[in-house]
Write a protein that holds these residues in place. Structure first.
Motif, PDB file in Angstrom:
ATOM      1  N   PRO A  98      36.530  37.715  34.173  1.00 23.72           N
ATOM      2  CA  PRO A  98      37.239  36.980  35.233  1.00 23.72           C
ATOM      3  C   PRO A  98      37.415  37.850  36.468  1.00 23.72           C
ATOM      4  O   PRO A  98      37.636  39.058  36.364  1.00 23.72           O
ATOM      5  N   ARG A  99      37.315  37.224  37.650  1.00 23.33           N
ATOM      6  CA  ARG A  99      37.355  37.992  38.889  1.00 23.33           C
ATOM      7  C   ARG A  99      38.488  37.518  39.800  1.00 23.33           C
ATOM      8  O   ARG A  99      38.788  36.338  39.881  1.00 23.33           O
ATOM      9  N   GLY A 100      39.102  38.500  40.455  1.00 25.36           N
ATOM     10  CA  GLY A 100      39.981  38.218  41.574  1.00 25.36           C
ATOM     11  C   GLY A 100      39.201  38.565  42.810  1.00 25.36           C
ATOM     12  O   GLY A 100      38.691  37.706  43.523  1.00 25.36           O
ATOM     13  N   THR A 102      35.800  40.678  44.499  1.00 23.62           N
ATOM     14  CA  THR A 102      34.415  40.940  44.108  1.00 23.62           C
ATOM     15  C   THR A 102      34.341  42.256  43.349  1.00 23.62           C
ATOM     16  O   THR A 102      34.978  43.239  43.714  1.00 23.62           O
ATOM     17  N   VAL A 103      33.551  42.287  42.281  1.00 28.83           N
ATOM     18  CA  VAL A 103      33.471  43.484  41.456  1.00 28.83           C
ATOM     19  C   VAL A 103      32.535  44.505  42.089  1.00 28.83           C
ATOM     20  O   VAL A 103      31.646  44.159  42.871  1.00 28.83           O
ATOM     21  N   GLY A 130      40.903  45.854  42.797  1.00 29.90           N
ATOM     22  CA  GLY A 130      40.065  44.660  42.763  1.00 29.90           C
ATOM     23  C   GLY A 130      40.196  43.898  41.465  1.00 29.90           C
ATOM     24  O   GLY A 130      41.294  43.497  41.068  1.00 29.90           O
ATOM     25  N   SER A 131      39.089  43.716  40.761  1.00 24.78           N
ATOM     26  CA  SER A 131      39.090  43.026  39.469  1.00 24.78           C
ATOM     27  C   SER A 131      39.058  43.990  38.293  1.00 24.78           C
ATOM     28  O   SER A 131      38.983  43.549  37.147  1.00 24.78           O
ATOM     29  N   GLU A 152      46.670  48.715  44.326  1.00 25.41           N
ATOM     30  CA  GLU A 152      46.128  47.424  44.735  1.00 25.41           C
ATOM     31  C   GLU A 152      47.195  46.681  45.524  1.00 25.41           C
ATOM     32  O   GLU A 152      48.326  46.496  45.052  1.00 25.41           O
ATOM     33  N   PHE A 157      45.469  40.173  42.373  1.00 28.51           N
ATOM     34  CA  PHE A 157      44.310  40.984  42.015  1.00 28.51           C
ATOM     35  C   PHE A 157      44.694  42.042  40.981  1.00 28.51           C
ATOM     36  O   PHE A 157      43.936  42.326  40.044  1.00 28.51           O
ATOM     37  N   VAL A 160      44.804  40.559  37.534  1.00 28.93           N
ATOM     38  CA  VAL A 160      43.456  40.342  36.994  1.00 28.93           C
ATOM     39  C   VAL A 160      42.851  41.663  36.531  1.00 28.93           C
ATOM     40  O   VAL A 160      42.255  41.753  35.444  1.00 28.93           O
ATOM     41  N   ALA A 161      43.015  42.715  37.339  1.00 31.91           N
ATOM     42  CA  ALA A 161      42.474  44.028  36.981  1.00 31.91           C
ATOM     43  C   ALA A 161      43.112  44.547  35.696  1.00 31.91           C
ATOM     44  O   ALA A 161      42.423  45.077  34.811  1.00 31.91           O
ATOM     45  N   ASN A 164      41.698  42.672  32.690  1.00 28.68           N
ATOM     46  CA  ASN A 164      40.313  43.029  32.393  1.00 28.68           C
ATOM     47  C   ASN A 164      40.207  44.414  31.769  1.00 28.68           C
ATOM     48  O   ASN A 164      39.407  44.633  30.846  1.00 28.68           O
TER      49      ASN A 164
END
Length: 358
Positions: A98-100, A102-103, A130-131, A152, A157, A160-161, A164
């Motif tokens: 899953p992304r917040g 761009t990776v 980021g993610s 961050e 974001f 999400v990071a 992940n």
């Protein structure tokens, strides 16, 4: 999401298995991520749970057919399609997670780890989580005995990071501290590396310099040429860093089928530029650059003898029709432009790396 790393982290890490190692080897168990690849190369990632099924347009695959089995087996859907079962690599994970934001692509994350020289036990400051893709790569490199402090700005974001990172390592990583905030507010000192993945890295060059130890590495990841230029010039103007290096990497697949060997039709081209620079010891001035900029590289009047490039003000130099020309490249009156010296050999008869004489 924030807090300090325990001072005895190294002792704790030495007494147990590396974070996430249990999910990287052995037979498939409950909670493991499994990547299923069909005959056309399409990939699906599932998290194993007893009694559940994974459904595709080619039938269902019971999770129980995978639990207790080793990696590299082939399972069959109810529709008769074969699927190869493997644990996803980190590169696979970051492209499907899953992304917040761009990776950072695997090719760039690999270059950052190598060229920023992120080593086991390193203390790394990261701006722009980021993610979490780059955070995962950095945590892999520093290990449980290292330290990664990530900043961050956006709370969504950051969340999400965090998820992940925990998903990949099977839980919170003991070396990771994640702050919701701006790197400009950071107070960390004695860091070995600073990694900047943010919109305006030139704004925090001073903060990065204060955080780094002498000899430490600053690495910035930027998307555009204007960001690249401003970051490099700010590092030069700061005076606390050695000459920056800038580059990008591109990756192209190759088709190999018998004697049919050719480049792939698609490639991962430009994703971003990387800039690295080494921190100087306090009070040390970097030696001046010998490489002369080409005509027009800088606006007239910007460069002077106090500049690290060693160039005088181009506006004060003679040139045809009043053009500003860097010293050593002035054109004698009446001579054609080819006399400027571009692509002319040096004393040894060979052009230098800039295509200009030494």
């Amino acid at each position: 999401m924030s807090g300090e790393i325990p001072p005895d982290l190294g002792e704790i890490a030495a007494s147990r298995a590396p974070t996430g190692a249990a999910h990287r080897r052995g037979v498939f168990t409950k909670g493991d991520r499994v990547q299923l690849t069909d005959p056309k190369g399409r990939r699906h990632t599932v998290v194993l749970e007893p009694g559940k099924q994974f459904h595709t347009h080619r039938g269902a695959i019971p999770h129980d057919d995978l639990l207790g089995q080793p990696e590299g087996i082939v399972v069959h859907s109810t529709g008769g399609t074969d699927y190869l079962a493997l644990r996803p690599l980190l590169a696979d994970f970051v492209l499907s997670m899953p992304r917040g934001a761009t990776v950072v692509y695997p090719k760039d994350a690999a270059a950052i780890v190598m060229y920023a020289d992120v080593f086991p036990g390193a203390r790394v400051l990261e701006a722009g989580a980021g993610s979490g893709a780059l955070s995962c790569a950095l945590l892999r490199a520093v290990g449980d005995g290292g330290r990664l402090v990530s900043y961050e700005r956006r709370a969504d974001f950051a969340e999400v990071a965090r998820k992940n990172v925990e998903a990949f390592f099977g839980g919170p990583h003991p070396a990771h501290t994640l702050h919701v905030g701006d790197l400009g507010e950071a107070s960390e000192k004695g860091m070995d590396r600073v990694i900047l993945d943010m919109l305006a890295p030139w704004e925090v060059v001073g903060v990065a310099a204060d955080a780094l130890i002498p000899g430490g590495v600053l690495c910035a990841y930027v998307a555009t040429t204007t960001q690249l230029s401003r970051t490099v010039e700010t590092l030069r103007e700061h005076g606390g860093f050695a000459e920056p290096a800038a580059w990008e990497t591109m990756m192209r697949d190759w088709h190999v089928e018998g004697l049919a060997v050719r480049p792939g039709h698609r490639m991962v081209g430009h994703t971003g530029f990387l800039v690295t620079a080494r921190k100087l010891a306090d009070g040390v001035t970097a030696p001046p650059r010998r490489r002369r900029p080409a005509k027009g590289s800088y606006p007239a009047g910007q460069l002077d003898q106090g500049n690290p490039s060693g160039l005088a003000d181009p506006a004060s130099l003679p040139g045809p029709t009043g053009a500003a020309v860097p010293p050593g490249l002035a054109v004698p009156s009446g001579e054609p432009d080819r006399a400027v010296g571009l692509d002319q050999p040096d004393e040894a008869g060979q052009p230098d790396e800039a295509g200009q004489p030494d």
